[in-house]
Write an enzyme that holds these catalytic residues in place. Structure first.
Site, PDB file in Angstrom:
ATOM      1  N   ALA A 196      -1.739  -2.517  16.162  1.00 14.84           N
ATOM      2  CA  ALA A 196      -0.466  -1.901  15.815  1.00 14.84           C
ATOM      3  C   ALA A 196      -0.295  -0.502  16.410  1.00 14.84           C
ATOM      4  O   ALA A 196       0.770  -0.163  16.923  1.00 14.84           O
ATOM      5  CB  ALA A 196      -0.323  -1.842  14.288  1.00 14.84           C
ATOM      6  N   HIS A 234       6.766  -7.380  -1.261  1.00 13.43           N
ATOM      7  CA  HIS A 234       5.750  -7.822  -2.213  1.00 13.43           C
ATOM      8  C   HIS A 234       5.387  -6.754  -3.237  1.00 13.43           C
ATOM      9  O   HIS A 234       4.380  -6.882  -3.930  1.00 13.43           O
ATOM     10  CB  HIS A 234       4.506  -8.293  -1.469  1.00 13.43           C
ATOM     11  CG  HIS A 234       4.762  -9.484  -0.605  1.00 13.43           C
ATOM     12  ND1 HIS A 234       3.976  -9.822   0.486  1.00 13.43           N
ATOM     13  CD2 HIS A 234       5.742 -10.431  -0.648  1.00 13.43           C
ATOM     14  CE1 HIS A 234       4.451 -10.912   1.056  1.00 13.43           C
ATOM     15  NE2 HIS A 234       5.527 -11.291   0.392  1.00 13.43           N
ATOM     16  N   CYS A 271      10.877  -4.713 -20.920  1.00 13.92           N
ATOM     17  CA  CYS A 271      12.227  -4.369 -20.458  1.00 13.92           C
ATOM     18  C   CYS A 271      12.382  -4.483 -18.947  1.00 13.92           C
ATOM     19  O   CYS A 271      13.499  -4.402 -18.425  1.00 13.92           O
ATOM     20  CB  CYS A 271      12.606  -2.968 -20.930  1.00 13.92           C
ATOM     21  SG  CYS A 271      11.703  -1.624 -20.119  1.00 13.92           S
ATOM     22  N   ASP A 285       0.789  -1.231   0.000  1.00 13.35           N
ATOM     23  CA  ASP A 285       0.000   0.000   0.000  1.00 13.35           C
ATOM     24  C   ASP A 285       0.822   1.282   0.000  1.00 13.35           C
ATOM     25  O   ASP A 285       0.279   2.372  -0.186  1.00 13.35           O
ATOM     26  CB  ASP A 285      -0.977   0.017   1.182  1.00 13.35           C
ATOM     27  CG  ASP A 285      -0.298  -0.245   2.521  1.00 13.35           C
ATOM     28  OD1 ASP A 285       0.783   0.327   2.779  1.00 13.35           O
ATOM     29  OD2 ASP A 285      -0.848  -1.032   3.328  1.00 13.35           O
TER      30      ASP A 285
END
Length: 237
Positions: A225, A112, A123, A97
């Site tokens: 968190a 990721h 390319c 994100d």
């Protein structure tokens, strides 16, 4: 707090749980991202090969959503911790994100990928996507003009070259390792906390739920968190 206050080498791993307070759904809870979507239809190389436009429209929708989200207090506190520790700090995230970078983190490995980028199928050049309001998928490479794919790691794909090696080195060398908001089930990222602990680091887990890493941790904060980072950082000023 004492361990963290004196540490000069700190490695951090974050997962979807750190972005949940910003309004971005996690993968595994009841309202998670994959509840209404089949990953085989949107997040594999085969899905993209079968219907690239369908996959791109879904990623364009996700890109728009994450750009509307804002970094939360946990993101900001990790950026502050990076400034405190200095060169011995590395933040490794499984999230795509981009909120850590927007919060000010710079010593950062995005294992990721990032929803705000495309990667040329020809390319290999990575490039920023246009503003979500102006973005009409698919994007095209500014270098060679080839079609770009989402610059994310799909299920069954390898991580970006060198990304895990950089993360692994930081966790092996860490005095303190901090694992926040991850289920500790997705490899190879899930191994980083165990690796740090086996290498002598003091391991802290912030997660409201038990994980496979919990039995390895020296300190567990059973909270979200934001609350966990606030509790951890409260005595470090």
């Amino acid at each position: 707090q004492e361990r963290l206050a004196g540490a000069r080498r700190v490695a951090v791993l974050t997962g979807a749980g750190i972005s949940k307070p910003s309004g971005i759904p996690t993968f595994r809870d009841a309202a998670g991202l994959w509840k209404d979507f089949d990953l085989e239809e949107y997040a594999t190389p085969g899905a993209y090969a079968r219907n690239p436009q369908k996959v791109w429209e879904w990623y364009a929708w996700r890109y728009q959503n994450v750009m509307q989200a804002q970094p939360n207090r946990a993101h900001a506190l990790l950026a502050a911790l990076e400034k405190r520790v200095g060169e011995g700090f590395l933040l490794v995230t499984q999230n795509v994100d981009g909120l850590h970078r927007r919060a000010g983190s710079s010593q950062l490995v995005e294992l990721h990928g990032n929803l705000a980028r495309g990667r040329c199928e020809g390319c290999g050049q990575r490039f920023s996507l246009p503003d979500p309001a102006e973005f009409v998928p698919p994007p095209y490479c500014p270098g060679c003009g080839g079609r770009g794919r989402p610059d994310v790691v799909w299920f069954g794909e390898m991580l970006p070259l060198g990304a895990f090696e950089q993360a692994e080195q930081a966790f092996v060398q860490a005095e303190v390792a901090l694992v926040i908001g991850t289920s500790a089930e997705v490899e190879p990222a899930a191994s980083l906390g165990r690796l740090a602990r086996l290498s002598g680091a003091y391991l802290i887990e912030i997660n409201p739920d038990p994980t496979p890493l919990s039995s390895w941790a020296d300190c567990i904060l059973r909270m979200g968190a934001v609350e966990g980072m606030e509790a951890l950082m409260a005595g470090l000023n």
